[in-house]
Motif scaffolding. Structure first.
Motif, PDB file in Angstrom:
ATOM      1  N   SER A  71       8.125  12.842  19.124  1.00  9.79           N
ATOM      2  CA  SER A  71       9.371  13.057  19.872  1.00  9.79           C
ATOM      3  C   SER A  71      10.611  12.893  19.014  1.00  9.79           C
ATOM      4  O   SER A  71      11.598  13.591  19.199  1.00  9.79           O
ATOM      5  N   SER A  72      10.586  11.938  18.086  1.00  8.05           N
ATOM      6  CA  SER A  72      11.776  11.631  17.288  1.00  8.05           C
ATOM      7  C   SER A  72      11.795  12.331  15.943  1.00  8.05           C
ATOM      8  O   SER A  72      12.780  12.263  15.225  1.00  8.05           O
ATOM      9  N   ASN A  73      10.690  12.943  15.565  1.00 10.17           N
ATOM     10  CA  ASN A  73      10.600  13.714  14.329  1.00 10.17           C
ATOM     11  C   ASN A  73      10.835  12.856  13.078  1.00 10.17           C
ATOM     12  O   ASN A  73      11.589  13.224  12.189  1.00 10.17           O
ATOM     13  N   PHE A  74      10.188  11.706  13.021  1.00 10.75           N
ATOM     14  CA  PHE A  74      10.194  10.880  11.819  1.00 10.75           C
ATOM     15  C   PHE A  74       8.908  10.057  11.799  1.00 10.75           C
ATOM     16  O   PHE A  74       8.202   9.954  12.791  1.00 10.75           O
ATOM     17  N   ARG A  75       8.611   9.481  10.645  1.00 10.60           N
ATOM     18  CA  ARG A  75       7.398   8.674  10.504  1.00 10.60           C
ATOM     19  C   ARG A  75       7.781   7.240  10.177  1.00 10.60           C
ATOM     20  O   ARG A  75       8.437   6.993   9.169  1.00 10.60           O
ATOM     21  N   VAL A 101      16.002   3.952  14.067  1.00 10.55           N
ATOM     22  CA  VAL A 101      16.068   3.285  15.370  1.00 10.55           C
ATOM     23  C   VAL A 101      17.066   4.002  16.277  1.00 10.55           C
ATOM     24  O   VAL A 101      16.827   4.138  17.480  1.00 10.55           O
ATOM     25  N   LYS A 102      18.156   4.494  15.707  1.00 11.79           N
ATOM     26  CA  LYS A 102      19.140   5.231  16.517  1.00 11.79           C
ATOM     27  C   LYS A 102      18.521   6.491  17.113  1.00 11.79           C
ATOM     28  O   LYS A 102      18.828   6.858  18.245  1.00 11.79           O
ATOM     29  N   ARG A 103      17.632   7.150  16.362  1.00 16.00           N
ATOM     30  CA  ARG A 103      16.952   8.328  16.902  1.00 16.00           C
ATOM     31  C   ARG A 103      16.075   7.959  18.093  1.00 16.00           C
ATOM     32  O   ARG A 103      16.030   8.681  19.089  1.00 16.00           O
ATOM     33  N   VAL A 104      15.388   6.839  17.997  1.00 21.55           N
ATOM     34  CA  VAL A 104      14.539   6.402  19.101  1.00 21.55           C
ATOM     35  C   VAL A 104      15.398   5.975  20.293  1.00 21.55           C
ATOM     36  O   VAL A 104      15.058   6.255  21.445  1.00 21.55           O
ATOM     37  N   ILE A 105      16.524   5.336  20.046  1.00 21.19           N
ATOM     38  CA  ILE A 105      17.432   4.951  21.134  1.00 21.19           C
ATOM     39  C   ILE A 105      17.946   6.191  21.852  1.00 21.19           C
ATOM     40  O   ILE A 105      18.011   6.227  23.084  1.00 21.19           O
ATOM     41  N   GLN A 106      18.307   7.229  21.097  1.00 19.69           N
ATOM     42  CA  GLN A 106      18.749   8.477  21.724  1.00 19.69           C
ATOM     43  C   GLN A 106      17.636   9.090  22.559  1.00 19.69           C
ATOM     44  O   GLN A 106      17.878   9.582  23.661  1.00 19.69           O
ATOM     45  N   LEU A 107      16.411   9.038  22.059  1.00 17.19           N
ATOM     46  CA  LEU A 107      15.265   9.549  22.812  1.00 17.19           C
ATOM     47  C   LEU A 107      15.071   8.752  24.108  1.00 17.19           C
ATOM     48  O   LEU A 107      14.907   9.335  25.182  1.00 17.19           O
ATOM     49  N   VAL A 108      15.130   7.437  24.008  1.00 19.01           N
ATOM     50  CA  VAL A 108      14.951   6.578  25.187  1.00 19.01           C
ATOM     51  C   VAL A 108      16.034   6.851  26.216  1.00 19.01           C
ATOM     52  O   VAL A 108      15.757   7.029  27.408  1.00 19.01           O
ATOM     53  N   GLY A 116      15.990   9.186  35.828  1.00 14.96           N
ATOM     54  CA  GLY A 116      16.763   8.527  36.863  1.00 14.96           C
ATOM     55  C   GLY A 116      16.707   7.010  36.880  1.00 14.96           C
ATOM     56  O   GLY A 116      17.110   6.394  37.846  1.00 14.96           O
ATOM     57  N   TYR A 117      16.234   6.381  35.818  1.00 19.94           N
ATOM     58  CA  TYR A 117      16.296   4.930  35.771  1.00 19.94           C
ATOM     59  C   TYR A 117      17.323   4.503  34.734  1.00 19.94           C
ATOM     60  O   TYR A 117      17.905   5.327  34.040  1.00 19.94           O
ATOM     61  N   ARG A 118      17.563   3.210  34.629  1.00 22.19           N
ATOM     62  CA  ARG A 118      18.675   2.661  33.849  1.00 22.19           C
ATOM     63  C   ARG A 118      18.461   2.852  32.350  1.00 22.19           C
ATOM     64  O   ARG A 118      17.417   2.537  31.815  1.00 22.19           O
ATOM     65  N   GLU A 119      19.510   3.346  31.674  1.00 24.24           N
ATOM     66  CA  GLU A 119      19.440   3.508  30.228  1.00 24.24           C
ATOM     67  C   GLU A 119      19.817   2.201  29.546  1.00 24.24           C
ATOM     68  O   GLU A 119      20.272   1.246  30.194  1.00 24.24           O
ATOM     69  N   LEU A 120      19.649   2.144  28.237  1.00 23.56           N
ATOM     70  CA  LEU A 120      20.012   0.953  27.477  1.00 23.56           C
ATOM     71  C   LEU A 120      21.523   0.784  27.472  1.00 23.56           C
ATOM     72  O   LEU A 120      22.270   1.745  27.253  1.00 23.56           O
ATOM     73  N   GLU A 124      22.627  -4.031  24.674  1.00 20.52           N
ATOM     74  CA  GLU A 124      21.216  -3.954  24.276  1.00 20.52           C
ATOM     75  C   GLU A 124      21.050  -3.144  22.999  1.00 20.52           C
ATOM     76  O   GLU A 124      20.266  -3.513  22.114  1.00 20.52           O
ATOM     77  N   ILE A 125      21.792  -2.057  22.888  1.00 15.31           N
ATOM     78  CA  ILE A 125      21.733  -1.225  21.677  1.00 15.31           C
ATOM     79  C   ILE A 125      22.210  -2.014  20.465  1.00 15.31           C
ATOM     80  O   ILE A 125      21.578  -1.993  19.405  1.00 15.31           O
TER      81      ILE A 125
END
Length: 139
Positions: A71-75, A101-108, A116-120, A124-125
């Motif tokens: 999903s995040s296109n990194f290893r 980590v910022k890429r994963v945060i954007q994905l989350v 429809g649930y609460r974002e970070l 928290e970020i």
């Protein structure tokens, strides 16, 4: 005797409207979301496939890292560790820098908005980002 029907959807919407209830927000979050949050909160020490089910109370943690990679296109960095019993080994995965980590945060956050649930929150970020160095460091 007539069977009673309950308006479950109405109750869920009433509770969902109350964002101050963290227990309910956690219950609404799918397993992928909980696993991703755990992965990011481990910091530079990283996580293993065995730790995800232990701390997130899942039966398996094998596919969650692969899903983040796709999903995040990194290893993430992989470190081969011997098991404590001396038989076999497993990988410890870790994010190496804040950019990953910022890429994963954007994905989350994009997934949370779509579902429809609460974002970070911003707090928290910031807490998650302080666990990682600014640039890639050699292990």
């Amino acid at each position: 005797m007539q069977k009673k029907t309950h308006n479950v959807a109405g109750i869920v919407e009433q509770v969902r409207a109350n964002d101050d209830n963290p227990a309910f927000n956690t219950m609404l979050a799918p397993k992928k979301h909980l696993a991703r949050i755990y992965m990011m909160r481990t910091g530079v020490n990283g996580f293993t496939e065995n730790e995800i089910p232990c701390y997130c109370r899942f039966t398996s943690g094998r596919e969650y890292t692969s899903a983040v990679e796709r999903s995040s296109n990194f290893r993430p960095e992989r470190i081969d560790e011997k098991n404590h019993d001396g038989i076999g080994s497993h990988f410890r995965y870790r994010f190496t820098c804040r950019a990953d980590v910022k890429r994963v945060i954007q994905l989350v956050n994009s997934n949370t908005l779509a579902a429809g649930y609460r974002e970070l929150s911003a707090q928290e970020i910031n807490d998650i980002l302080t666990l990682y160095p600014d640039a890639v460091t050699a292990a």
